[in-house]
Scaffold this motif. Structure first.
Motif, short mmCIF file in Angstrom:
data_model
loop_
_atom_site.label_atom_id
_atom_site.label_comp_id
_atom_site.label_asym_id
_atom_site.label_seq_id
_atom_site.Cartn_x
_atom_site.Cartn_y
_atom_site.Cartn_z
N ARG A 258 0.85 -1.19 0.00
CA ARG A 258 0.00 0.00 0.00
C ARG A 258 0.88 1.24 0.00
O ARG A 258 2.04 1.20 0.40
N ASP A 259 0.33 2.35 -0.44
CA ASP A 259 1.10 3.59 -0.49
C ASP A 259 1.65 3.98 0.87
O ASP A 259 2.72 4.57 0.97
N ASP A 260 0.93 3.64 1.94
CA ASP A 260 1.39 4.06 3.27
C ASP A 260 2.52 3.18 3.80
O ASP A 260 3.03 3.41 4.89
N THR A 261 2.92 2.16 3.03
CA THR A 261 4.05 1.33 3.45
C THR A 261 5.31 1.62 2.64
O THR A 261 6.35 1.02 2.92
N VAL A 262 5.22 2.53 1.67
CA VAL A 262 6.38 2.76 0.81
C VAL A 262 7.57 3.29 1.61
O VAL A 262 8.73 2.99 1.28
N LEU A 263 7.31 4.06 2.64
CA LEU A 263 8.40 4.57 3.47
C LEU A 263 9.15 3.41 4.13
O LEU A 263 10.39 3.46 4.28
N GLU A 264 8.44 2.37 4.49
CA GLU A 264 9.08 1.21 5.11
C GLU A 264 9.99 0.50 4.11
O GLU A 264 11.05 -0.03 4.48
N PHE A 265 9.60 0.49 2.85
CA PHE A 265 10.46 -0.11 1.83
C PHE A 265 11.76 0.69 1.70
O PHE A 265 12.84 0.11 1.53
N SER B 224 12.79 -2.78 -5.24
CA SER B 224 12.87 -1.60 -6.10
C SER B 224 11.50 -1.16 -6.61
O SER B 224 11.20 0.04 -6.66
N ALA B 225 10.67 -2.13 -7.01
CA ALA B 225 9.39 -1.79 -7.64
C ALA B 225 8.50 -0.90 -6.76
O ALA B 225 7.94 0.09 -7.25
N PRO B 226 8.34 -1.21 -5.46
CA PRO B 226 7.44 -0.39 -4.64
C PRO B 226 7.91 1.05 -4.47
O PRO B 226 7.12 1.91 -4.07
N THR B 227 9.20 1.32 -4.72
CA THR B 227 9.71 2.68 -4.52
C THR B 227 9.78 3.47 -5.82
O THR B 227 10.13 4.65 -5.80
#
Length: 223
Positions: free
Chosen positions: A86-93, A164-167
């Motif tokens: 989810r968009d709200d987990t991108v920071l965790e990636f 890489s993809a989620p970021t």
């Protein structure tokens, strides 16, 4: 434990023990089911589950084989899961990237050959004058993946590729909204390259940390 889970564990045990090596063909279904004390239906479900995560390869009319068990192949399942972020987990990636990529960069600075380093420089040189955000992000992905491969650790390289993809969307967003983002990326890439080329692992690690932390911090403020 569910019957199918027990069947999976038994097949896994045969692989882990070395009884079934990479590339080995499984015994016939009836023989294997009897040997493991399983029903043929339970065995089929276990085989189906293990084939979905690339542990087994079911070949119609030929048989079922253990795959190569290479990290890249096994981590495809992780890539599938990552696609549901989810968009709200991108920071965790980005936080995970900040942990893994500096280590990979330091390793690359130690072992990359002159030919590998030339390949890395060629990626930097491929950036056109006044690149678009999309061109810059594509080059960024290629640059970091080449370094990950250059670490010599296939598990680490596969993990970094999966992350890489989620970021990617955040990288594009930054390029579109932060003034000078493309130029900063190019300058930091050059600094990372020079540290690798001169075989200075700790400097390479530091620049990789600065590079990824900058994007992470921008994203934190933007969110």
């Amino acid at each position: 434990m569910a019957v199918t889970d027990a069947a999976i564990d038994k097949i896994k045990g045969m692989i882990v023990s070395g009884e079934l090596a990479p590339g080995a063909r499984l015994p016939k279904e009836a023989d294997l089911a009897e040997r493991l004390g399983l029903s043929r239906n339970s065995l089929r479900e276990a085989v189906r589950a293990l084939s979905l995560i690339n542990v087994l390869d079911v070949r119609q009319g030929d048989g079922t084989y253990v795959t190569s068990l290479e990290p890249r192949l096994l981590l495809d399942a992780l890539s599938f899961v990552v696609d549901f972020h989810r968009d709200d987990t991108v920071l965790e990636f980005f936080q995970v990237r900040r942990i893994l990529e500096p280590a990979a960069t330091a390793m690359a600075a130690t072992i990359m050959t002159p030919e590998d380093i030339d390949d890395l420089k060629a990626i930097l040189d491929a950036v056109p004058d006044n690149p678009t955000v999309e061109e810059m992000v594509a080059n960024d992905l290629e640059f970091h993946q080449r370094i990950a491969v250059g670490s010599g650790n296939t598990v680490l390289a596969s993990l970094i590729e999966s992350l890489s993809a989620p970021t990617t969307r955040a990288r594009v967003w930054r390029g579109l909204t932060q003034e000078g983002a493309n130029l900063k990326t190019q300058e930091q890439h050059l600094a990372i390259y020079e540290a690798i080329a001169s075989h200075q692992p700790e400097i390479a690690r530091s620049w990789a940390t600065v590079h990824i932390s900058g994007v992470e911090e921008w994203l934190r403020r933007a969110l």
